[in-house]
Scaffold this motif. Structure first.
Motif, PDB file in Angstrom:
ATOM      1  N   TRP A  44       3.442  -5.543  28.756  1.00  0.00           N
ATOM      2  CA  TRP A  44       2.772  -4.565  29.622  1.00  0.00           C
ATOM      3  C   TRP A  44       1.357  -5.032  29.910  1.00  0.00           C
ATOM      4  CZ3 TRP A  44       4.694  -0.509  32.195  1.00  0.00           C
ATOM      5  CH2 TRP A  44       3.809   0.451  32.709  1.00  0.00           C
ATOM      6  N   ASP A  45       1.011  -5.119  31.183  1.00  0.00           N
ATOM      7  CA  ASP A  45      -0.346  -5.486  31.602  1.00  0.00           C
ATOM      8  C   ASP A  45      -1.006  -4.231  32.171  1.00  0.00           C
ATOM      9  OD1 ASP A  45      -2.675  -6.360  32.871  1.00  0.00           O
ATOM     10  OD2 ASP A  45      -1.764  -8.244  33.522  1.00  0.00           O
ATOM     11  N   TRP A  46      -2.018  -3.742  31.481  1.00  0.00           N
ATOM     12  CA  TRP A  46      -2.639  -2.472  31.879  1.00  0.00           C
ATOM     13  C   TRP A  46      -3.282  -2.531  33.256  1.00  0.00           C
ATOM     14  CZ3 TRP A  46      -7.896  -2.367  32.815  1.00  0.00           C
ATOM     15  CH2 TRP A  46      -8.659  -3.429  32.310  1.00  0.00           C
ATOM     16  N   LYS A  47      -3.548  -3.737  33.777  1.00  0.00           N
ATOM     17  CA  LYS A  47      -4.201  -3.899  35.079  1.00  0.00           C
ATOM     18  C   LYS A  47      -3.221  -3.927  36.239  1.00  0.00           C
ATOM     19  CE  LYS A  47      -6.067  -7.777  33.908  1.00  0.00           C
ATOM     20  NZ  LYS A  47      -5.379  -7.827  32.578  1.00  0.00           N
ATOM     21  N   SER A  48      -1.933  -4.220  35.955  1.00  0.00           N
ATOM     22  CA  SER A  48      -0.987  -4.381  37.061  1.00  0.00           C
ATOM     23  C   SER A  48       0.359  -3.695  36.833  1.00  0.00           C
ATOM     24  CB  SER A  48      -0.742  -5.879  37.308  1.00  0.00           C
ATOM     25  OG  SER A  48      -0.234  -6.503  36.132  1.00  0.00           O
ATOM     26  N   SER A  49       0.762  -3.458  35.595  1.00  0.00           N
ATOM     27  CA  SER A  49       2.085  -2.883  35.333  1.00  0.00           C
ATOM     28  C   SER A  49       2.217  -1.417  35.742  1.00  0.00           C
ATOM     29  CB  SER A  49       2.439  -3.040  33.848  1.00  0.00           C
ATOM     30  OG  SER A  49       2.564  -4.402  33.499  1.00  0.00           O
ATOM     31  N   PRO A  50       1.241  -0.552  35.491  1.00  0.00           N
ATOM     32  CA  PRO A  50       1.419   0.861  35.856  1.00  0.00           C
ATOM     33  C   PRO A  50       1.570   1.031  37.364  1.00  0.00           C
ATOM     34  CG  PRO A  50      -0.413   0.607  34.324  1.00  0.00           C
ATOM     35  CD  PRO A  50      -0.045  -0.770  34.784  1.00  0.00           C
ATOM     36  N   PRO A  51       2.574   1.774  37.816  1.00  0.00           N
ATOM     37  CA  PRO A  51       2.746   1.978  39.265  1.00  0.00           C
ATOM     38  C   PRO A  51       1.641   2.828  39.893  1.00  0.00           C
ATOM     39  CG  PRO A  51       4.339   3.277  38.020  1.00  0.00           C
ATOM     40  CD  PRO A  51       3.659   2.386  37.035  1.00  0.00           C
ATOM     41  N   ASN A  52       0.864   3.519  39.072  1.00  0.00           N
ATOM     42  CA  ASN A  52      -0.187   4.377  39.632  1.00  0.00           C
ATOM     43  C   ASN A  52      -1.567   3.737  39.580  1.00  0.00           C
ATOM     44  OD1 ASN A  52      -0.353   4.514  36.827  1.00  0.00           O
ATOM     45  ND2 ASN A  52      -1.060   6.643  36.818  1.00  0.00           N
ATOM     46  N   VAL A  53      -1.647   2.435  39.277  1.00  0.00           N
ATOM     47  CA  VAL A  53      -2.947   1.778  39.192  1.00  0.00           C
ATOM     48  C   VAL A  53      -3.418   1.364  40.589  1.00  0.00           C
ATOM     49  CG1 VAL A  53      -2.002  -0.533  38.796  1.00  0.00           C
ATOM     50  CG2 VAL A  53      -4.298   0.030  37.971  1.00  0.00           C
TER      51      VAL A  53
END
Length: 454
Positions: free
Chosen positions: A427-436
């Motif tokens: 999981w990459d907190w900068k790119s994985s979340p769809p709501n980023v």
């Protein structure tokens, strides 16, 4: 020969007759109630409700039922001044607080102080009551290993002469709080027995801190009430409780077996200790918080902590931020690991526990959405994680009463996408979340303030 004063004699006769009539009225009132001289005196609605309440309180005293008043309308009428005055200003009690403009009065019963007595039903019927008992599964006995659960009394409804006394049963939970269940009628139950839509309690399960109770006199009756009435009513407005979804969690673990390795068990133990400590600190500061990010996903998906997440995530509204939060955590033995952003924009705090990190994300409200920020330390890049608006509910995780977003599916779907029920260990907190979303870059001149790493 004695001469009598006619005026004095007349006055004496009138006084004697008045005393005699008053005595007769008193005698018939005591022995005949509303029936006088063979005729029925029709009581007003308030008087009828008062008679119902008095009969119910008679049952309470006979069966030592540990009840206290939780009716929102009645408690709303009570103020410190009215409690002090009570009934002292009237020679005969009037039904003021217990007889509202509604046809339901609500009490709570502390189950741990009461042993169920089957004789209650017969005694209630003797007094003219109709009794409806609503049962449901005991969540304290439900687990992923046993989904059956024993049924326990959740609600009692006593009906007489068109009025209902609703008794909500409160149970102790392992998180040291009181819980009541949903009022869910069985198919064979009378749906017209009470005005169910207008009941204060039972539309949802609820969770409460244990209130301090005081015994007072209301309308001539001894009644227990919460000492802090306004505090209790505030709790009532925020009491909705969501149970862990054990059935779905068991299905999840059938597909993805739980990690029971020593490392995973050790992480869960340390994460639990950290969560309990963080909850104690924030509660003492009176800062409301909720489970966020991976910690929220773990509760919702598998009724526990995700062992490979390696941290504990909490959310706090920025309006509840206090400048002494960092000091309180560090005083409790959790040093500040980093501080990103500022109160006005993208604030994030991270504290180091025993091999487990605690991340606190501060949420900002906009017209249609809410969001929390993220900052990349080496580049100063800003990120924004956008969520649909949500409200907060109570739940229990690892023997702790905590808040979660009530609209949990929307919350985790925003953060993890429609496949949130599938474990993802990379999981990459900068790119994985769809709501980023990219949110610009911090000006270099502000880096000393908005990027603090320890």
């Amino acid at each position: 020969m004695l001469r009598f004063n006619k005026t004095a004699v007349l006055a004496l006769l009138i006084a004697t007759s008045s005393v005699f009539l008053l005595f007769q009225l008193y005698h018939y009132r005591q022995h005949n109630g509303p029936h006088m001289f063979g005729r029925t005196v029709h009581l007003s609605g308030k008087d009828t409700q008062w008679q119902v309440v008095k009969k119910f309180m008679g049952l309470v005293h006979k069966y030592n039922m540990p009840v206290f008043l939780v009716d929102t309308a009645s408690l709303g009428l009570l103020s410190q001044d009215s409690m002090l005055l009570r009934d002292s200003l009237v020679k005969e009690p009037h039904c003021t607080f217990l007889c509202t403009n509604r046809d339901v009065l609500t009490f709570a019963l502390l189950n741990n102080l009461w042993k169920y007595d089957a004789g209650l039903v017969a005694a209630a019927e003797e007094k003219g009551f109709e009794l409806l008992e609503v049962r449901g599964k005991d969540p304290r006995l439900v687990s992923m290993d046993d989904l059956s659960g024993n049924e326990i009394p959740l609600h009692f409804l006593f009906r007489l002469q068109g009025y209902v006394v609703h008794v909500v049963v409160l149970y102790e939970r392992s998180g040291n709080y009181l819980w009541h269940g949903v009022l869910r009628l069985k198919p064979n139950m009378d749906r017209k027995f009470a005005p169910f839509r207008r009941l204060d309690y039972g539309h949802n399960a609820g969770a409460y801190d244990r209130p301090e109770l005081v015994l007072t006199t209301l309308d001539g009756l001894d009644v227990r009430i919460p000492r802090n009435i306004s505090g209790f009513l505030t709790e009532y407005s925020q009491a909705r409780f969501l149970e862990c979804r054990y059935r779905d969690a068991r299905s999840f673990f059938q597909l993805y077996p739980d990690d029971t390795s020593p490392e995973a068990m050790n992480f869960r133990m340390k994460a639990k200790a950290l969560l309990h400590l963080a909850a104690r600190i924030l509660t003492e500061l009176r800062v409301p918080f909720w489970l966020s990010s991976g910690t929220c996903l773990g509760w919702f998906r598998q009724c526990g902590i995700i062992p490979y997440s390696k941290d504990v995530d909490l959310g706090i509204w920025i309006k509840d931020y206090r400048h002494d939060i960092s000091q309180a955590f560090q005083k409790a033995g959790l040093p500040l690991k980093h501080k990103f952003g500022k109160v006005e924009d993208s604030l994030e705090l991270s504290f180091q526990g025993l091999d487990v990190k605690l991340d606190i994300f501060f949420f900002y409200e906009e017209t249609d959405v809410v969001w929390n920020g993220g900052t990349q330390a080496k580049s100063g890049k800003k990120f924004k994680y956008v969520f649909p608006k949500f409200t907060l509910c109570w739940t229990e995780l690892m023997d702790l009463k905590v808040r979660v977003p009530c609209e949990t599916v929307d919350y985790v779907s925003a953060n993890y996408g429609p496949t949130w029920n599938t474990p993802v260990k990379t999981w990459d907190w900068k790119s994985s979340p769809p709501n980023v979303q990219d949110n610009g870059v911090w000006p270099v001149r502000e880096w000393d303030e908005v990027i603090q790493v320890y």
